[in-house]
Enzyme design. Structure first.
Site, short mmCIF file in Angstrom:
data_model
loop_
_atom_site.label_atom_id
_atom_site.label_comp_id
_atom_site.label_asym_id
_atom_site.label_seq_id
_atom_site.Cartn_x
_atom_site.Cartn_y
_atom_site.Cartn_z
N ASP A 105 14.48 22.88 1.31
CA ASP A 105 13.17 22.25 1.51
C ASP A 105 12.68 22.36 2.96
O ASP A 105 11.49 22.56 3.19
CB ASP A 105 13.14 20.80 1.01
CG ASP A 105 14.11 19.91 1.75
OD1 ASP A 105 15.04 20.44 2.37
OD2 ASP A 105 13.93 18.68 1.71
N ASP A 152 22.89 22.48 -3.05
CA ASP A 152 22.77 21.03 -3.25
C ASP A 152 22.00 20.63 -4.51
O ASP A 152 22.13 19.51 -4.96
CB ASP A 152 22.09 20.39 -2.03
CG ASP A 152 22.85 20.65 -0.73
OD1 ASP A 152 24.08 20.88 -0.81
OD2 ASP A 152 22.23 20.63 0.34
N ARG A 196 24.74 17.13 0.79
CA ARG A 196 23.90 16.45 1.80
C ARG A 196 23.48 15.09 1.26
O ARG A 196 24.33 14.25 1.03
CB ARG A 196 22.70 17.31 2.15
CG ARG A 196 22.23 17.12 3.58
CD ARG A 196 21.04 18.00 3.89
NE ARG A 196 21.38 19.38 4.11
CZ ARG A 196 21.68 19.92 5.29
NH1 ARG A 196 21.69 19.17 6.36
NH2 ARG A 196 21.99 21.19 5.41
N GLU A 250 29.29 13.70 -0.13
CA GLU A 250 29.31 13.50 1.33
C GLU A 250 28.25 12.51 1.80
O GLU A 250 28.41 11.87 2.83
CB GLU A 250 29.18 14.83 2.08
CG GLU A 250 27.87 15.56 1.83
CD GLU A 250 27.74 16.85 2.63
OE1 GLU A 250 28.55 17.08 3.53
OE2 GLU A 250 26.82 17.62 2.32
N ARG A 287 30.63 26.79 -0.86
CA ARG A 287 29.41 27.57 -0.65
C ARG A 287 29.68 29.07 -0.77
O ARG A 287 28.76 29.89 -0.71
CB ARG A 287 28.83 27.24 0.73
CG ARG A 287 27.36 26.96 0.70
CD ARG A 287 26.93 26.14 1.88
NE ARG A 287 26.72 26.92 3.07
CZ ARG A 287 26.36 26.37 4.24
NH1 ARG A 287 26.20 25.07 4.35
NH2 ARG A 287 26.17 27.12 5.29
O1 F6P Z 1 22.69 22.40 2.26
C1 F6P Z 1 23.93 23.01 2.04
C2 F6P Z 1 25.04 22.29 2.77
O2 F6P Z 1 26.25 22.95 2.48
C3 F6P Z 1 25.14 20.80 2.47
O3 F6P Z 1 25.77 20.54 1.25
C4 F6P Z 1 25.88 20.32 3.67
O4 F6P Z 1 25.57 18.98 3.95
C5 F6P Z 1 25.38 21.21 4.77
O5 F6P Z 1 24.83 22.36 4.16
C6 F6P Z 1 26.42 21.65 5.76
O6 F6P Z 1 25.77 22.34 6.77
P1 F6P Z 1 26.52 23.30 7.81
O7 F6P Z 1 27.02 24.48 7.07
O8 F6P Z 1 25.46 23.65 8.78
O9 F6P Z 1 27.64 22.49 8.41
#
Ligand code: F6P
Length: 366
Positions: A105, A152, A196, A250, A287
């Protein structure tokens, strides 16, 4: 032919590369010229080789690749108007006035702002003598189409974001692996999953793995959650269960919005239920890896639709975001989807949890 650029932005997700492949190939199949912007908005600001012309074979094999092969970044320069002016200048230099963006978003909000600002940026380029009037004349309107890429599944208005089902699959796989130790030692595991501010991954993983208890931001546990959780776990043990799996999103918190941490849950299970307990934070494993079949399909169908949306657009058309609703690929106004998503966050902030649960899935006026 029309010049259409594709870009990925924000956190990577499985299926993003497949989305790029679909956009590139549908662009070429429509007789248009395809570009890819490397490293997200940073690539737009840097220009030059970062905005690369794409051929059919450039995306060969990308459907089964994780992450995004054109890179992504968080870009500070694009947040400021001078950065966006440079980005616009780089696009005009290549004759690009249509941009398909795959991201979350935040990235999509930035894109729509860029579109709104575009005519002013064109005027400024001419005023500053960076571009001639006749260069910008054919590009008075910037065409933006959004694709939602995120693990997410946090965008309102679409049933699934590109990547969420791959991530869910990875989480289930990881929890299945943890089962070996849990069952062998009769242990409890507290598993923290990503998402998130959204509990979709935790909720679906809980259902898919038969977790004993889950914690998600949209539906925080009751005031007596510590007793409740311990009682549920004890009851399951009394019924003969040899393992305990608790999933904590989280972003989990209680009804007063105090964060609920996996260690807090672990201490309860150790001290009050007497279980040998470990915490596992799955992290970025969630991821990565190849996209699931669903995400390959979603990325392909939505990538094709994004190019069609570009070709259908007129200066009056609102920027669309490509969604999936009850198995149909549909276009929705980008600003509405983002506004609805922000509304859910605001509901959680003001402790309207019933509204938040409904809001995640709610349909909105087209
Ligand atoms: O938006 C995807 C995400 O993996 C969330 O689930 C998580 O809060 C965030 O990105 C982690 O971000 P980064 O990879 O920048 O630590």
């Amino acid at each position: 032919g029309k010049k259409i650029a594709v870009m990925t932005s924000g956190g990577d997700s499985p299926g993003m590369s497949g989305a790029v492949r679909a956009v590139v190939r549908q662009t070429l199949a429509s007789g248009c010229i395809s570009f890819a912007v490397y490293e997200g908005y940073q690539g737009l600001v840097d220009g030059g080789d970062m905005i690369k012309k794409m051929a059919w074979e450039d995306v060969r094999g990308w459907l089964s690749e994780g992450g995004t092969l054109i890179g992504t970044a968080r870009c500070k320069a694009f947040m400021e108007r001078p950065g966006r002016l440079t980005a616009a200048n780089n696009m005009i230099e290549k004759g690009i006035d249509a941009l398909v963006i795959c991201g979350g978003d935040g990235s999509l909000t930035g894109a729509d702002k860029f579109r709104a600002e575009w005519p002013g940026l064109m005027d400024e380029l001419v005023q500053k003598g960076l571009r001639k009037e006749e260069e910008v004349r054919a590009h008075r309107h910037l065409n933006i189409v959004g694709l939602v890429g995120s693990i997410d599944n946090d965008l309102s208005g679409t049933d699934a974001t590109i990547g969420c089902y791959s991530s869910l699959e990875r989480i289930c796989q990881a929890i299945d692996y943890i089962d070996a130790t849990a069952l062998s030692h009769q242990r409890a595991f507290v598993i923290e999953v990503m998402g998130r501010h959204c509990g979709w991954l935790a909720l679906m993983a809980g259902v898919s793995c038969g977790a004993d208890f889950i914690f998600i931001p949209e539906n925080p546990p009751s005031e007596n959650w510590e007793d409740d959780m311990c009682n549920v776990v004890k009851k399951h043990r009394e019924m003969g269960k040899r393992k305990t799996i608790i999933i904590v999103a989280e972003g989990a918190h209680d009804r007063q919005l105090n964060h609920i941490s996996p260690n807090q849950v672990k201490d309860l299970l150790s001290d009050r239920v007497g279980l040998d307990t470990r915490v596992t934070t799955l992290g970025h494993v969630q991821r990565g890896g190849p996209p699931s079949a669903y995400d390959r399909m979603l990325a392909t169908l939505q990538g094709v639709e994004a190019v069609k949306a570009v070709l259908d657009s007129t200066p009056e058309t609102e920027s669309p975001v490509i969604c999936i609703v009850e198995n149909k690929i549909v276009r929705k106004p980008l600003v509405d989807a983002i506004a609805k998503t922000k509304e859910v966050a605001a509901m959680i902030e003001r402790k309207d949890f019933a509204g938040a649960m409904k809001g995640r899935d709610a349909e909105f006026e087209e």
